[in-house]
Design a protein around this motif. Structure first.
Motif, PDB file in Angstrom:
ATOM      1  N   HIS A  46       0.830  -1.214   0.000  1.00 47.04           N
ATOM      2  CA  HIS A  46       0.000   0.000   0.000  1.00 47.04           C
ATOM      3  C   HIS A  46       0.863   1.262   0.000  1.00 47.04           C
ATOM      4  CE1 HIS A  46      -3.168  -2.862   0.859  1.00 47.04           C
ATOM      5  NE2 HIS A  46      -2.534  -3.234   1.943  1.00 47.04           N
ATOM      6  N   MET A  48       1.547   3.832  -2.111  1.00 41.07           N
ATOM      7  CA  MET A  48       1.008   5.153  -2.450  1.00 41.07           C
ATOM      8  C   MET A  48       0.108   5.684  -1.342  1.00 41.07           C
ATOM      9  SD  MET A  48       2.566   6.032  -5.089  1.00 41.07           S
ATOM     10  CE  MET A  48       1.731   7.514  -5.597  1.00 41.07           C
ATOM     11  N   GLN A  49      -0.694   4.811  -0.773  1.00 40.20           N
ATOM     12  CA  GLN A  49      -1.575   5.212   0.325  1.00 40.20           C
ATOM     13  C   GLN A  49      -0.744   5.701   1.514  1.00 40.20           C
ATOM     14  OE1 GLN A  49      -4.218   2.108   1.624  1.00 40.20           O
ATOM     15  NE2 GLN A  49      -4.930   3.267   3.382  1.00 40.20           N
ATOM     16  N   LYS A  50       0.322   4.985   1.837  1.00 37.33           N
ATOM     17  CA  LYS A  50       1.174   5.380   2.961  1.00 37.33           C
ATOM     18  C   LYS A  50       1.872   6.701   2.683  1.00 37.33           C
ATOM     19  CE  LYS A  50       1.797   0.834   4.898  1.00 37.33           C
ATOM     20  NZ  LYS A  50       2.670  -0.256   5.256  1.00 37.33           N
ATOM     21  N   GLU A  52       0.765   9.123   0.784  1.00 41.34           N
ATOM     22  CA  GLU A  52      -0.242  10.187   0.849  1.00 41.34           C
ATOM     23  C   GLU A  52      -0.672  10.497   2.280  1.00 41.34           C
ATOM     24  OE1 GLU A  52      -3.377   8.912  -1.744  1.00 41.34           O
ATOM     25  OE2 GLU A  52      -2.120   9.115  -3.536  1.00 41.34           O
ATOM     26  N   GLU A  53      -0.735   9.467   3.115  1.00 37.97           N
ATOM     27  CA  GLU A  53      -1.207   9.647   4.492  1.00 37.97           C
ATOM     28  C   GLU A  53      -0.130  10.141   5.443  1.00 37.97           C
ATOM     29  OE1 GLU A  53      -2.766   5.841   5.567  1.00 37.97           O
ATOM     30  OE2 GLU A  53      -4.603   6.118   4.405  1.00 37.97           O
TER      31      GLU A  53
END
Length: 149
Positions: A46, A48-50, A52-53
């Protein structure tokens, strides 16, 4: 047209069994060795999610390519030093779909690169190179990235 096959009995002597056993052992060991080498670093799940977050001011991307001797040379030193780091560290496979996009975005030239993202700016730093004919980790670069003097 019928094909006739003569029945032949195969006798397994102790010597043949020994040779067969050694051959099987070598093939199995060789396969395990090459499989384990191909399973060097693993991309952060994950990713990209990490990215972004993450609210951190600084983060480090460890780019690698499976089978890359430079990446392999720096792997252990990166893992050793990054364990003490107080920054998020993400692993990026340059052959994955996400990795290909990030390679382009960060203008990478080589897979064995650390990308430091700090306050919206980034810097690419090599973590392995060939010195005197031998591929070695660039320990000083790795320590500098993770602020481990």
């Amino acid at each position: 047209m019928k094909i006739k096959i003569k029945n032949k009995k195969i006798f397994f002597t102790g010597r043949r069994i020994l040779i067969l056993s050694i051959t099987i052992a070598l093939v199995t060991a060789g396969g395990s060795y090459f499989y384990s080498r191909s399973q060097t670093m693993k991309e952060t799940p994950h990713l990209m999610q990490k990215l972004e977050e993450n609210d951190s001011k600084k983060e480090v991307l460890v780019f690698f390519r499976p089978g890359c001797p430079y990446c392999e040379a720096g792997k252990q030193k990166i893992e050793e030093i990054s364990k003490k780091a107080k920054v998020p560290v993400y692993y990026v496979n340059t052959r994955s779909e996400i990795g290909k996009v990030l390679v382009k975005n960060f203008d990478l030239k080589y897979a064995s690169t650390l990308t430091v993202i700090d306050s919206g700016h980034f810097k690419n730093i090599a973590y392995a190179d060939k010195i005197n004919g031998k591929i070695v980790p660039l320990t000083a670069n790795i320590k500098r990235v993770f602020n481990d003097k």
